[in-house]
Design an enzyme around this catalytic site. Structure first.
Site, PDB file in Angstrom:
ATOM      1  N   ARG A  92      -5.204   3.015  -6.315  1.00 15.07           N
ATOM      2  CA  ARG A  92      -5.610   4.082  -5.400  1.00 15.07           C
ATOM      3  C   ARG A  92      -4.491   4.458  -4.434  1.00 15.07           C
ATOM      4  NH1 ARG A  92      -7.805   2.227  -0.289  1.00 15.07           N
ATOM      5  NH2 ARG A  92      -7.665  -0.030  -0.152  1.00 15.07           N
ATOM      6  N   HIS A 102       0.788  -1.239   0.000  1.00 15.42           N
ATOM      7  CA  HIS A 102       0.000   0.000   0.000  1.00 15.42           C
ATOM      8  C   HIS A 102       0.815   1.281   0.000  1.00 15.42           C
ATOM      9  CE1 HIS A 102      -3.867  -2.063   1.671  1.00 15.42           C
ATOM     10  NE2 HIS A 102      -3.468  -2.552   0.511  1.00 15.42           N
TER      11      HIS A 102
END
Length: 79
Positions: free
Chosen positions: A54, A20
């Site tokens: 994202r 992430h």
């Protein structure tokens, strides 16, 4: 600039920081990990790829801030 580090306590945190946040420095605390084997954490961290998508926006924001700071430092050095 360009360094993204995370302290990891287990294989899950090692995986997620790479996936992430595109972390490129793995920090392991001897005090926090104690006698636990760390090889699995290191292998997981090395194997895991950045997901992008994202999460790319967050990393891009960090990169933009780093560039602005570098530019300010360069401008201050010219005066």
């Amino acid at each position: 600039p360009g360094v993204r580090a995370a302290t990891c306590h287990d294989e899950l945190t090692a995986e997620m920081c790479r996936r992430h946040n595109n972390v490129n420095v793995l920090c392991l605390s001897g005090d926090m990990l104690g006698e636990r084997p760390i090889e699995g954490m290191i292998e997981t961290w090395l194997r895991t790829q950045f997901e992008g998508g994202r999460h790319e926006r967050r990393v891009s924001k960090i990169t933009e801030i780093e560039q602005r700071v570098a530019n300010l430092k360069q401008e201050c050095g010219k005066k």
